[in-house]
Design a protein around this motif. Structure first.
Motif, PDB file in Angstrom:
ATOM      1  N   GLY A 118       0.814  -1.211   0.000  1.00 21.97           N
ATOM      2  CA  GLY A 118       0.000   0.000   0.000  1.00 21.97           C
ATOM      3  C   GLY A 118       0.844   1.256   0.000  1.00 21.97           C
ATOM      4  N   GLU A 135       0.767   3.857  -3.012  1.00 24.50           N
ATOM      5  CA  GLU A 135       0.395   5.245  -2.730  1.00 24.50           C
ATOM      6  C   GLU A 135       1.479   6.207  -3.214  1.00 24.50           C
ATOM      7  OE1 GLU A 135      -1.096   7.971   1.040  1.00 24.50           O
ATOM      8  OE2 GLU A 135      -0.309   5.960   1.398  1.00 24.50           O
ATOM      9  N   GLN A 179      -6.395   7.639  -8.427  1.00 29.76           N
ATOM     10  CA  GLN A 179      -6.985   6.325  -8.200  1.00 29.76           C
ATOM     11  C   GLN A 179      -5.951   5.363  -7.609  1.00 29.76           C
ATOM     12  OE1 GLN A 179      -8.837   4.505 -11.571  1.00 29.76           O
ATOM     13  NE2 GLN A 179      -9.446   2.687 -10.439  1.00 29.76           N
ATOM     14  N   ARG A 206      -5.277   6.346  -4.066  1.00 28.56           N
ATOM     15  CA  ARG A 206      -6.377   5.934  -3.197  1.00 28.56           C
ATOM     16  C   ARG A 206      -6.317   4.435  -2.906  1.00 28.56           C
ATOM     17  NH1 ARG A 206     -10.668   7.251  -6.427  1.00 28.56           N
ATOM     18  NH2 ARG A 206      -9.869   9.346  -6.538  1.00 28.56           N
ATOM     19  N   GLU A 207      -6.037   3.635  -3.942  1.00 25.06           N
ATOM     20  CA  GLU A 207      -5.920   2.187  -3.754  1.00 25.06           C
ATOM     21  C   GLU A 207      -4.782   1.854  -2.797  1.00 25.06           C
ATOM     22  OE1 GLU A 207      -5.449   0.568  -7.646  1.00 25.06           O
ATOM     23  OE2 GLU A 207      -7.513   0.947  -8.226  1.00 25.06           O
ATOM     24  N   ARG A 231      -3.595   3.797  -0.416  1.00 26.34           N
ATOM     25  CA  ARG A 231      -4.005   4.199   0.925  1.00 26.34           C
ATOM     26  C   ARG A 231      -4.935   3.152   1.533  1.00 26.34           C
ATOM     27  NH1 ARG A 231      -6.527   9.113   0.025  1.00 26.34           N
ATOM     28  NH2 ARG A 231      -4.495   9.948  -0.506  1.00 26.34           N
ATOM     29  N   THR A 232      -5.830   2.598   0.712  1.00 26.47           N
ATOM     30  CA  THR A 232      -6.749   1.557   1.174  1.00 26.47           C
ATOM     31  C   THR A 232      -5.986   0.305   1.577  1.00 26.47           C
ATOM     32  OG1 THR A 232      -8.478   2.414  -0.277  1.00 26.47           O
ATOM     33  CG2 THR A 232      -8.764   0.186   0.558  1.00 26.47           C
ATOM     34  N   ASP A 233      -5.047  -0.130   0.724  1.00 29.38           N
ATOM     35  CA  ASP A 233      -4.247  -1.319   1.046  1.00 29.38           C
ATOM     36  C   ASP A 233      -3.463  -1.114   2.339  1.00 29.38           C
ATOM     37  OD1 ASP A 233      -5.065  -2.768  -1.143  1.00 29.38           O
ATOM     38  OD2 ASP A 233      -3.285  -2.338  -2.353  1.00 29.38           O
ATOM     39  N   SER A 282      -4.136   0.906   4.829  1.00 21.70           N
ATOM     40  CA  SER A 282      -5.056   0.927   5.969  1.00 21.70           C
ATOM     41  C   SER A 282      -5.543  -0.464   6.332  1.00 21.70           C
ATOM     42  CB  SER A 282      -6.260   1.817   5.658  1.00 21.70           C
ATOM     43  OG  SER A 282      -5.839   3.133   5.430  1.00 21.70           O
ATOM     44  N   MET A 283      -5.873  -1.260   5.324  1.00 20.95           N
ATOM     45  CA  MET A 283      -6.342  -2.623   5.583  1.00 20.95           C
ATOM     46  C   MET A 283      -5.255  -3.462   6.241  1.00 20.95           C
ATOM     47  SD  MET A 283      -9.495  -2.833   4.867  1.00 20.95           S
ATOM     48  CE  MET A 283      -9.711  -4.581   4.904  1.00 20.95           C
TER      49      MET A 283
END
Length: 55
Positions: free
Chosen positions: A14, A18, A28, A31-32, A34-36, A38-39
């Motif tokens: 992630g 990022e 995009q 954002r992906e 940042r999501t990875d 965070s998960m």
């Protein structure tokens, strides 16, 4: 132990994604990433909580 490595790898992936999105100015991808990140962090925190209550 395998889950911990997998979660750390997801966090690292992630961060890289990022940074790549930030460098290429692709929101995009950023954002992906940042999501990875965070998960991966959430999964690590959940594993620590499980370990704390297991004792």
């Amino acid at each position: 132990m395998g889950r911990a490595i997998r979660n750390t790898a997801q966090t690292a992936k992630g961060r890289i994604k990022e940074a790549l999105g930030r460098t290429t100015q692709n929101r995009q991808t950023q954002r992906e990433g940042r999501t990875d990140r965070s998960m991966g962090s959430l999964k690590q925190a959940a594993a620590k909580a499980r370990k704390a209550f297991k004792r």
